[in-house]
Motif scaffolding. Structure first.
Motif, short mmCIF file in Angstrom:
data_model
loop_
_atom_site.label_atom_id
_atom_site.label_comp_id
_atom_site.label_asym_id
_atom_site.label_seq_id
_atom_site.Cartn_x
_atom_site.Cartn_y
_atom_site.Cartn_z
N VAL A 75 -74.56 79.55 54.90
CA VAL A 75 -75.34 79.46 53.59
C VAL A 75 -76.28 80.32 53.31
O VAL A 75 -76.04 80.74 51.99
CB VAL A 75 -76.57 78.48 55.23
CG1 VAL A 75 -77.46 78.85 54.51
CG2 VAL A 75 -75.80 77.71 55.81
N TYR A 130 -79.29 71.29 56.05
CA TYR A 130 -78.59 72.05 55.13
C TYR A 130 -78.34 70.58 54.15
O TYR A 130 -78.41 71.55 52.29
CB TYR A 130 -76.82 71.51 55.82
CG TYR A 130 -75.88 72.49 54.67
CD1 TYR A 130 -76.44 73.71 54.12
CD2 TYR A 130 -74.68 72.13 54.56
CE1 TYR A 130 -75.34 74.08 52.84
CE2 TYR A 130 -74.34 72.33 52.87
CZ TYR A 130 -74.12 73.29 52.85
OH TYR A 130 -73.36 73.81 51.66
N LEU A 164 -83.24 76.15 57.88
CA LEU A 164 -81.44 76.49 57.97
C LEU A 164 -80.83 77.16 58.57
O LEU A 164 -80.27 76.83 59.62
CB LEU A 164 -81.35 75.72 56.21
CG LEU A 164 -79.81 75.81 56.89
CD1 LEU A 164 -78.73 74.84 57.81
CD2 LEU A 164 -79.16 75.64 55.19
#
Length: 674
Positions: A75, A130, A164
């Motif tokens: 991420v 996400y 996230l």
């Protein structure tokens, strides 16, 4: 004997209770040991289980943390690529890099789903954040390709990335915290297990120590019991001497030692030894007349005398009954063995007091020597036995084995075997000698006298086999057979019109048999003979045996209605008290006095005294051995009731006596020698 039996049973019960308690204690000790082992094993398994579970949990948490960290890295990489893309104004190069990072964490999210590494709520939160972030990145890239101003998207991307990132980091933190909490619980359980183990190990060790002591004690008791059983298996319980089993073991060992010594040289000790076989000559008389308790006392005294007389290396054995044996390893030759035998005999011949009587004991001792008389145990024992019976035929003493002794002894042993077979085959026959009433000269009864119709030797009188029967115990079978034949014949005579009383001689040992009166009663019932037609003749020596037991047997016989007669009166251990305490129905004057009464004043006086004694006691008196008319008249003049002897009739088979009865007048008969 009852007292001893009760004591033996009580001792057996006590021994059994002790054995049962000992076994119970041993089982408890084994159970305690098993409990201790199980406890330690359980503790070890629990500790191992906790450790294994902790290891698995650490590995699982590490794997989850790694996957979450990978998601965080991917991420962050996507966010960095987005920032570079926005900073360069959305160049194609940065667009390619940004596209490569899209959905890069999808596989890790699927792993979390597959392994249920995090809760479904947490996983859905991560997936939602996400997906929202990825959607914004795609919108930014689409807007840039269309020429839109992308600088406004940077703040929007940052706002989408923060949840996230936080969600992933929170899951990493929760996973680490969960592992820390779990490990803290493991530590607490480990401390508890250590505490329990610390308390239990001393207890278990103490239990092991106690169980070990108990088991060692049980093992020692088992060893003692094994030794006791071995002792019982090899020793006589009455005298404490070795028994026949020990005798064969020791004799076999002596022969083996002799063989080894012979190989080394004749002069070596052990190359020669002697065997003594001892039989007490008057034991049966003591046992029958004074009772079994006196017999046991005599056997113990004999055992003590043999032990005291023999040397430390000699082996003294009781073979059974009144037979003993001694192995003499110090006897260098036959002369030494015979000398030892004479020394033993001298010790045995010392008088002993039994039940108030001074008793003289004699013995017959047979001697065999290794290797002169045999080179194996069986041969040595057989030849000592031959020598012992030779000594017995010579009325006692010490006799060494000689080859010439074998024939006679073999004949005697053969006769013994044949007698048993003869009884079983029905070779015994009963002859009957009549008695007459001296007042009327008419038959008034018969005496049953046994004969053996030997298939080879012909008709044998009682002197040829009754002593042998008394030695071997066959006398009981013979007594039963004679009683059965005599009662059967009495029944036949009664059916033919001759109601003839019959007298049967019984041995002394029958007075020690509690079952004898019932056997007599059963025989009378079976043949349908009135009890008063049966007279049992007992010798004086039998009367003075075990008075208590004999008195009970005689009282039972009298209760059946059977008549009792004292045979050979005047020749045995006469006692007027016996006539008072156990009164018979008649006295029989021994033939040795009757046959000489006409020529010997002393014998005539004895006969007169016996007759007067019987008359005063209201007993019938019978004279046996009457061989002349003069004796018959003299007996009648003295007041004697009955007489029997060759002058009246010899013993006859049943058929001939029946003819004799048929020829005899009813009132008066002229008696002549037959």
């Amino acid at each position: 004997m009852k007292g001893r039996g009760s004591a033996d049973r009580a001792e057996s019960r006590t021994w059994w209770r002790r054995l049962t308690a000992s076994r119970a204690t041993a089982r408890a000790a084994i159970a305690g040991t098993a409990v201790g082992i199980t406890t330690l094993a359980t503790s070890a398994v629990l500790a191992s289980t906790v450790t294994a579970e902790a290891t698995r949990e650490v590995r699982r948490t590490q794997a989850v943390t790694k996957v979450l960290n990978d998601i965080s890295v991917r991420v962050n990489a996507q966010d960095a690529a987005l920032r570079e893309y926005l900073a360069t104004g959305g160049t194609e190069y940065r667009a390619v890099q940004l596209s490569a990072t899209l959905d890069s964490a999808r596989a890790d999210l699927d792993w979390l789903q597959q392994h249920q590494a995090v809760s479904q709520v947490e996983l859905d939160a991560i997936r939602g954040a996400y997906a929202n972030y990825s959607r914004i990145v795609v919108e930014i890239m689409d807007g840039t390709e269309k020429g839109a101003n992308v600088y406004g998207y940077a703040e929007l991307a940052a706002l989408a990335f923060a949840p996230l990132r936080d969600e992933v980091l929170n899951n990493v933190y929760r996973s680490q915290q969960s592992l820390a909490d779990y490990l803290e619980g493991v530590d607490r359980r480990a401390v508890l297990l250590r505490t329990v183990a610390g308390l239990m190990i001393p207890v278990v060790l103490l239990l092991f120590a106690v169980c070990a002591v108990v088991l060692v004690g049980y093992q020692r008791r088992a060893e003692r019991q094994a030794e006791q059983r071995l002792h019982e298996a090899t020793h006589d319980p009455l005298t404490g001497l070795g028994n026949r089993t020990m005798f064969h073991d020791r004799l076999g060992a002596a022969v083996r030692d002799g063989e080894k010594a012979a190989v080394r040289g004749d002069a070596v000790p052990g190359a020669h030894f002697g065997v003594l076989l001892i039989d007490l000559d008057r034991f049966k008389e003591v046992n029958d007349t004074l009772g079994h308790h006196a017999g046991d006392e005599l056997l113990c005294e004999v055992a003590q005398r043999l032990t005291d007389t023999c040397g430390p290396g000699d082996t003294v054995i009781r073979l059974g009954g009144d037979e003993f044996a001694i192995i003499l390893p110090s006897a260098a030759d036959r002369a030494a063995a015979l000398a030892d035998g004479r020394r033993v005999l001298e010790a045995l011949r010392r008088p002993i007091t039994l039940s108030g009587y001074m008793v003289d004991i004699d013995a017959s001792i047979g001697v065999s020597c290794y290797p002169a008389d045999g080179r194996d145990p069986a041969e040595l024992l057989q030849r000592a036995d031959v020598a012992m019976y030779a000594a017995k035929r010579r009325n006692g003493g010490v006799t060494g084995y000689a080859p010439g002794l074998d024939g006679g002894d073999a004949s005697r042993l053969g006769l013994q075997s044949e007698l048993r077979q003869g009884v079983e085959r029905g070779e015994l026959v009963v002859f009957y000698q009549p008695k007459i009433d001296l007042g009327t000269r008419t038959p008034c009864g018969v005496e049953a006298l046994v004969r053996w119709q030997h298939p080879v030797r012909g008709l044998l009188g009682p002197d040829a086999f009754i002593p042998l029967a008394e030695e071997t115990g066959l006398i009981d079978l013979i007594t039963a057979e004679v009683l059965d034949q005599a009662l059967a014949q009495a029944a036949r005579w009664a059916g033919a019109g001759h109601e003839m009383p019959v007298s049967v001689n019984i041995p002394a040992r029958s007075l020690s048999d509690d079952a004898f009166p019932a056997a007599v009663g059963e025989a009378l019932t079976r043949h349908g003979v009135r009890p008063d037609l049966l007279t049992l003749e007992i010798t004086e020596s039998a009367m003075i045996g075990d008075l208590l037991r004999a008195g009970e047997v005689l009282r039972e016989l009298r209760a059946y209605g059977v008549h009792l007669s004292i045979d050979d009166f005047g020749t045995g251990y006469s006692s007027i008290a016996h006539l008072r305490d156990m009164p018979p129905h008649e006295l029989k004057i021994d033939r040795s006095f009757v046959m000489k009464m006409c020529d010997n004043a002393r014998d005539e006086t004895i006969v007169r005294a016996v007759v007067e004694l019987a008359l005063n006691l209201h007993l019938r008196v019978v004279a046996e051995g009457v061989e002349t008319e003069e004796a018959l008249r003299m007996l009648a003049g003295l007041g004697c009731h009955e007489a029997q002897g060759y002058h009246i009739s010899r013993p006859l088979p049943a058929a001939e006596l029946t003819d004799w009865l048929n020829r005899s007048p009813v009132t008066t008969m002229a008696i002549s020698a037959m």
